[in-house]
Design an enzyme around this catalytic site. Sequence first.
Site, PDB file in Angstrom:
ATOM      1  CE  LYS A   1      -6.764   2.256   6.041  1.00  0.00           C
ATOM      2  NZ  LYS A   1      -7.302   3.467   5.402  1.00  0.00           N
TER       3      LYS A   1
ATOM      4  CG  ASP B   1       1.562   0.553  10.005  1.00  0.00           C
ATOM      5  OD1 ASP B   1       0.968   1.237  10.878  1.00  0.00           O
ATOM      6  OD2 ASP B   1       1.668   0.919   8.821  1.00  0.00           O
TER       7      ASP B   1
ATOM      8  NE  ARG C   1      -1.397  -1.784   8.822  1.00  0.00           N
ATOM      9  CZ  ARG C   1      -1.153  -2.444   7.695  1.00  0.00           C
ATOM     10  NH1 ARG C   1      -1.297  -3.763   7.663  1.00  0.00           N
ATOM     11  NH2 ARG C   1      -0.780  -1.802   6.606  1.00  0.00           N
TER      12      ARG C   1
ATOM     13  CE  LYS D   1      -1.704   1.818   3.699  1.00  0.00           C
ATOM     14  NZ  LYS D   1      -2.458   2.244   4.906  1.00  0.00           N
ATOM     15  CB  SER D   2       3.769   2.240   2.084  1.00  0.00           C
ATOM     16  OG  SER D   2       3.142   2.041   3.322  1.00  0.00           O
TER      17      SER D   2
ATOM     18  NE  ARG E   1       6.428   6.535   0.967  1.00  0.00           N
ATOM     19  CZ  ARG E   1       5.565   6.259   1.941  1.00  0.00           C
ATOM     20  NH1 ARG E   1       4.474   5.549   1.673  1.00  0.00           N
ATOM     21  NH2 ARG E   1       5.774   6.690   3.182  1.00  0.00           N
TER      22      ARG E   1
ATOM     23  CB  SER F   1       7.020   8.871   8.621  1.00  0.00           C
ATOM     24  OG  SER F   1       6.222   7.822   8.089  1.00  0.00           O
TER      25      SER F   1
ATOM     26  NE  ARG G   1      -5.270   7.989  10.723  1.00  0.00           N
ATOM     27  CZ  ARG G   1      -4.616   7.088   9.991  1.00  0.00           C
ATOM     28  NH1 ARG G   1      -5.280   6.367   9.104  1.00  0.00           N
ATOM     29  NH2 ARG G   1      -3.313   6.906  10.149  1.00  0.00           N
TER      30      ARG G   1
END
Length: 415
Positions: A397, A300, A372, A10-11, A15, A156, A109
């Site tokens: 998700k 995570d 998660r 996902k990350s 990006r 981050s 958030r």
Amino acid sequence: MTAVEIPGSKSITARALFLAAAAEGVTTLRRPLSSDDTEGFAQGLDTLGYRIERTAAAWRVEGRPAGPAVPEAEVYCRDGATTARFLPTLAAAGHGTYRFDASAQMRRRPVAPLTRALRELGVDLRHEEAEGHHPLTVLADGVRGGELTLDAGQSSQYLTALLLLGPLTRDGLRITVTRLVSAPYIGITLAMMRDFGVEVKRERTPAGELFEVPPGGYRAADYPIEPDASTASYFFAAAALAGREVTVPGLGRDALQGDLRFVDVLRRMGARVDVGADRTTVAGEGPLGGITVNMRDISDTMPTLAAIAPFATGPVRIEDVHNTRVKECDRLEACADNLRAMGVTVATGDDWIEIRPGTPRPAEVTTHSDHRIVMSFAVTSLRTPGITFDDPGCVRKTFPGFHEAFAALRAEWGV
């Protein structure tokens, strides 16, 4: 040996979508993650006027270094933190009026450190309701660049968004970071920027860590997406807990993602771990031992460890994970509350959780719609049959096929 194919990161997918949209030319993303978060990011780009062609195996993105193709748009970011933080930053480099909103979960958030930084760079950005939260509107007129001081101790992603913006500014960016959590994710960002033609200078200074981002833009790339290391953690933990062996192809010693370091935690607890060039194998070889571990950089995977902690022979103490309190839910308390509901003794502090050995009893897991939490406690169910979830579908998700993949693993192992 059981080989498990893990969907794309996902990350990295998020990006890569930003970089592809910002680059000169057409980028091909190979094996991107298709999930609610990444589909939401792609839909947001589409709403901003970027052209994306999607097939099951690859997404082709036509870059627009000048910014969004439309003069105004309303973007719904769903539950996606990367979508809600990265897309307003991308839009700021263009010219137009762009409104961003998100789900109730994402509205809670924070985005304040990022939006404060954008304002310092001259971006006209307005929060419509609670300051530092969505919804927000960006009245974009390009970004000149300059110098910033940033506290990234909460997430981050604030720093990543600004680093990604840097090459799109007129003068580049110099960012001094006073605090940083989940530092390996910044390593991912810098490595990917390099693959799209931008080299960021990074050095320690008395004021903090300095990142110098040059102007000049990105160039398109043919970019493969590696499997998601956070998602792989559930299958590695399952092998360690069940006394079986799992291999994940595509995640090896050169993997970008810091969350692969979760296997080092399992190794310290007694599992056998082999990290090869292009695959990682974990095998359970008896009871897992207790451990005290700092998980600041791999937070995570904190719920993954918490979910198997009761089966260890000694206490499991996880430290320096305050930032897990501002994820999709307060993950630290969510883990503690669910374990207590199963009869496990748990203590918590501001940034730590300690779990005592015990025999969890079946219970319905309160998921807080957090993917998660579901995937972590699915691992617990290997040793505690009868665990159920109040919202099992929230895994869409990041891994819509998780339950099917985990059921197939259980069937193969006969557990």
